[in-house]
Design a protein around this motif. Structure first.
Motif, mmCIF file in Angstrom:
data_model
loop_
_atom_site.group_PDB
_atom_site.id
_atom_site.type_symbol
_atom_site.label_atom_id
_atom_site.label_comp_id
_atom_site.label_asym_id
_atom_site.label_seq_id
_atom_site.Cartn_x
_atom_site.Cartn_y
_atom_site.Cartn_z
ATOM 1 N N ARG A 99 -0.910 1.293 -4.800
ATOM 2 C CA ARG A 99 -2.278 0.990 -4.398
ATOM 3 C C ARG A 99 -2.577 1.753 -3.120
ATOM 4 O O ARG A 99 -1.700 1.985 -2.303
ATOM 5 C CB ARG A 99 -2.448 -0.503 -4.085
ATOM 6 N N THR A 100 -3.869 2.062 -2.948
ATOM 7 C CA THR A 100 -4.309 2.617 -1.681
ATOM 8 C C THR A 100 -5.441 1.739 -1.175
ATOM 9 O O THR A 100 -5.956 0.903 -1.914
ATOM 10 C CB THR A 100 -4.819 4.064 -1.866
ATOM 11 N N ALA A 101 -5.833 1.962 0.080
ATOM 12 C CA ALA A 101 -6.887 1.123 0.668
ATOM 13 C C ALA A 101 -8.166 1.232 -0.163
ATOM 14 O O ALA A 101 -8.905 0.271 -0.319
ATOM 15 C CB ALA A 101 -7.142 1.544 2.101
ATOM 16 N N LYS A 102 -8.388 2.399 -0.738
ATOM 17 C CA LYS A 102 -9.633 2.625 -1.481
ATOM 18 C C LYS A 102 -9.614 1.979 -2.860
ATOM 19 O O LYS A 102 -10.644 1.880 -3.519
ATOM 20 C CB LYS A 102 -9.871 4.136 -1.636
ATOM 21 N N SER A 103 -8.447 1.603 -3.306
ATOM 22 C CA SER A 103 -8.365 1.136 -4.695
ATOM 23 C C SER A 103 -8.771 -0.323 -4.881
ATOM 24 O O SER A 103 -8.844 -0.806 -5.984
ATOM 25 C CB SER A 103 -6.946 1.353 -5.243
ATOM 26 N N ASN A 105 -6.111 0.474 -11.133
ATOM 27 C CA ASN A 105 -5.664 1.016 -9.850
ATOM 28 C C ASN A 105 -4.143 1.118 -9.729
ATOM 29 O O ASN A 105 -3.616 1.416 -8.683
ATOM 30 C CB ASN A 105 -6.283 0.268 -8.657
ATOM 31 N N TRP A 164 1.166 5.353 -2.195
ATOM 32 C CA TRP A 164 0.416 6.236 -3.087
ATOM 33 C C TRP A 164 0.672 5.949 -4.561
ATOM 34 O O TRP A 164 -0.197 6.091 -5.391
ATOM 35 C CB TRP A 164 0.693 7.711 -2.770
ATOM 36 N N ARG A 203 0.845 -1.192 0.000
ATOM 37 C CA ARG A 203 0.000 0.000 0.000
ATOM 38 C C ARG A 203 0.884 1.247 0.000
ATOM 39 O O ARG A 203 1.621 1.511 0.935
ATOM 40 C CB ARG A 203 -0.877 -0.023 1.263
ATOM 41 N N HIS A 251 -10.697 -3.410 -5.708
ATOM 42 C CA HIS A 251 -11.934 -3.658 -6.454
ATOM 43 C C HIS A 251 -11.943 -5.064 -7.045
ATOM 44 O O HIS A 251 -10.973 -5.801 -6.921
ATOM 45 C CB HIS A 251 -12.156 -2.571 -7.515
#
Ligand code: FES
Ligand SMILES: [Fe+2]
Length: 349
Positions: free
Chosen positions: A180-184, A209, A177, A175, A186
Motif C-alpha cells: 500500500r502507499t499513502a495514495k492508495s 490497491n 511499495w 505502507r 480509498h
C-alpha cells in the motif's frame, strides 16, 4: 483469562520429530508435544508430578512392550503418552504396586495433527472429551505449508488479535511499495457473516490497491475468516488454484503472544517466487504488526481508556463479543450463540 474447550495451535508438524519432544507454552500452561514411535502426536503437561521438573528435559524411550514413554530427567519416573506414571525407579518391590497403579499422572491434552499443523485441546475439565473435532483448513486438502514464519509479540493476546484484524492500520503500518502507499487509501465496503465460532469477510474480489493480488492473475476471490481462540485464515482462489494464509495467534502467557503464519499454495506463481523473498515479505509484514503492538504497550502502561470507532473497528468488537459469549456459554454449560449477524461494513483504508 484464556478461553477453554477450544483447539489451540500447538506447533508445526515439522517441529516435532519422533523421539524428540518439544516444550511450548500455551495459555499459561507448559506443554510437552511429542511424537510416539508410530508417528502419532501426543501432548502432556510439561511438569513432572514428582518434583516439577519439565518432562521435556527428559528423554523419550520405547518400553519393553513397545509403548512410548517419557522418562523424567530428575529421578527417572516414567510416563506413558496418556500421562500415567508407569515406573518409579526408587521404589523397591513391595513399595511399587500401590504407588504406580494409575494414581500418579500428569495432565494429558488431546492432540491432533493435519495439514502440517499440530493442535492442542484445552479442556476446562481435563477428563472431558473435546466438544468439537479439531479444525481443518478448506481448499488445501492434505497438503502441508510451503512456508511458515513464527514470531513472538510482547503483548497480550487481545492486542495482537485486534492488531491483525483491524483494517485501518494497513495504510500506515504496512505502507510499502509492494502493498500500500499513502495514495492508495480509498473507500471499502465488505460483507461479513457469522461462522460457527467466528466470522467471515465473505468471498470477494480483493481491493485493487494490493499490488501482490494483481500478480496472481485475473479476478482472485478472497475470503478472510476469524475463529476463536485466535485463528485467522485468508483464502485466495484464482483460476482453480489456491493460496491460503493461516495465522494462529496463540497466547503464551498474559504478556506474550506467539504468531505463526503458515502459507499453502498450488498457484504456480508462488513456485517461481524464491522462498526467501516470500519469507522476507511475510516477516516484514508481521514485524510491522509486532513493532506497532509493542510500541502500543508503552502507552498502555498508563491504562488509558481505549476507543473502538465505527465500522473499521466492528471486527474488534465482534471479537470481544465472541470471547465473552464463549466464556459465558462454557461457564453455564449451555450452547454457544454466535453474536455476529450478517453485516456490510464500510471504511477507508
Ligand atoms: S522430578 Fe521427575 S522424577 Fe523426580
Ligand atoms: Fe497488520
Amino acid at each position: 483469562m484464556f478461553l477453554t474447550d477450544l483447539w489451540y495451535f500447538g506447533a508445526l508438524s515439522t517441529q516435532v520429530k519422533t523421539g524428540a519432544p518439544i516444550h511450548v507454552q500455551i495459555a499459561g500452561q507448559p506443554v510437552l508435544i511429542g511424537r510416539d514411535n508410530t508417528g502419532k502426536v501426543f501432548a502432556l503437561r510439561d511438569i513432572c508430578p514428582h518434583r516439577a521438573m519439565p518432562l521435556s528435559r527428559g528423554r523419550q524411550i520405547e518400553a519393553e512392550d513397545g509403548q512410548t514413554q517419557i522418562e523424567c530427567a530428575y529421578h527417572g519416573w516414567r510416563f506413558g503418552v496418556d500421562g500415567v506414571c508407569t515406573a518409579i525407579p526408587s521404589l523397591n518391590e513391595d513399595q511399587k504396586e500401590a504407588m504406580t497403579r494409575g494414581k500418579i499422572r500428569t495432565r494429558r491434552f488431546a492432540a491432533d495433527e493435519a495439514q502440517g499443523l499440530i493442535r492442542i485441546y484445552f479442556a476446562q475439565d481435563e477428563t472431558a472429551a473435546p466438544l468439537m473435532a479439531a479444525p481443518r483448513l478448506d481448499h488445501v486438502g492434505d497438503s502441508t505449508p510451503g512456508l511458515s514464519v513464527s514470531m513472538m509479540f510482547d503483548c497480550p493476546l487481545d492486542h495482537a488479535i485486534i492488531g491483525l484484524m483491524d483494517p485501518a492500520h494497513i495504510a500506515y503500518i504496512h505502507r510499502q511499495w509492494w502493498w500500500r502507499t499513502a495514495k492508495s487509501i480509498h473507500n471499502k465496503e465488505k460483507k461479513f457473516g457469522p461462522l460457527e465460532r467466528g466470522f467471515s469477510m465473505l468471498p470477494h474480489v480483493p481491493s485493487s490497491n494490493s499490488f501482490l493480488y494483481k500478480l496472481l492473475g485475473s479476478k482472485p476471490q478472497t475470503e478472510i475468516r476469524f475463529e476463536l481462540p485466535g485463528l485467522r485464515t485468508e483464502y485466495v482462489l484464482v483460476g482453480g488454484r489456491q493460496v491460503t494464509g493461516f495465522t494462529a495467534v496463540t497466547p503464551v502467557d498474559d504478556e506474550h503472544t506467539k504468531i505463526t503464519i503458515a502459507l499453502y499454495w498450488d498457484h504456480p506463481l508462488l513456485n517461481v517466487i524464491p522462498n526467501f523473498l516470500l519469507r522476507n515479505a511475510i516477516t516484514t509484514f508481521a514485524g510491522q504488526d509486532r513493532d506497532a503492538v509493542e510500541a502500543q504497550q508503552e502507552g498502555l502502561k498508563y491504562d488509558p481508556r481505549l476507543m473502538l470507532i465505527h465500522d473499521a473497528d466492528v471486527q474488534a468488537m465482534w471479537y470481544f463479543k465472541l470471547k465473552k459469549e464463549w466464556a459465558e456459554a462454557r461457564a453455564k454449560g449451555r450452547a454457544f450463540v454466535n453474536p455476529v449477524k450478517p453485516a456490510t461494513l464500510r471504511w477507508r483504508s
